[in-house]
Write a protein that holds these residues in place. Structure first.
Motif, PDB file in Angstrom:
ATOM      1  N   UNK A   1      23.226  46.552  99.319  1.00  0.00           N
ATOM      2  CA  UNK A   1      23.213  47.982  99.015  1.00  0.00           C
ATOM      3  C   UNK A   1      22.818  48.214  97.557  1.00  0.00           C
ATOM      4  N   UNK A   2      23.350  47.390  96.639  1.00  0.00           N
ATOM      5  CA  UNK A   2      22.991  47.532  95.229  1.00  0.00           C
ATOM      6  C   UNK A   2      21.519  47.237  95.009  1.00  0.00           C
ATOM      7  N   UNK A   3      20.999  46.208  95.684  1.00  0.00           N
ATOM      8  CA  UNK A   3      19.596  45.850  95.534  1.00  0.00           C
ATOM      9  C   UNK A   3      18.693  46.982  96.006  1.00  0.00           C
ATOM     10  N   UNK A   4      19.041  47.621  97.104  1.00  0.00           N
ATOM     11  CA  UNK A   4      18.218  48.701  97.642  1.00  0.00           C
ATOM     12  C   UNK A   4      18.263  49.934  96.734  1.00  0.00           C
TER      13      UNK A   4
END
Length: 51
Positions: free
Chosen positions: A45-48
């Motif tokens: 989620x953080x990467x996206x």
């Protein structure tokens, strides 16, 4: 994607082994797997959001 396939394969093997393990060991393994999946989901989620 290949990583997820390998994880699901290992999960299938682990589920087959559950019948031979004591309940506390099975619950401990479930907690570890759940925590690993939660960490994976948070990282994804953080990467996206950054891209």
């Amino acid at each position: 994607m290949l990583f997820l396939v390998a994880a699901l394969l290992l999960l299938g093997v682990a589920m087959g082994s559950v019948a031979h393990l004591p309940v506390p060991v099975t619950l401990a393994a479930a907690v570890v797997i759940g925590a690993w999946l939660a960490v994976f989901a948070i990282r994804e989620r953080r990467t996206r959001h950054h891209h």
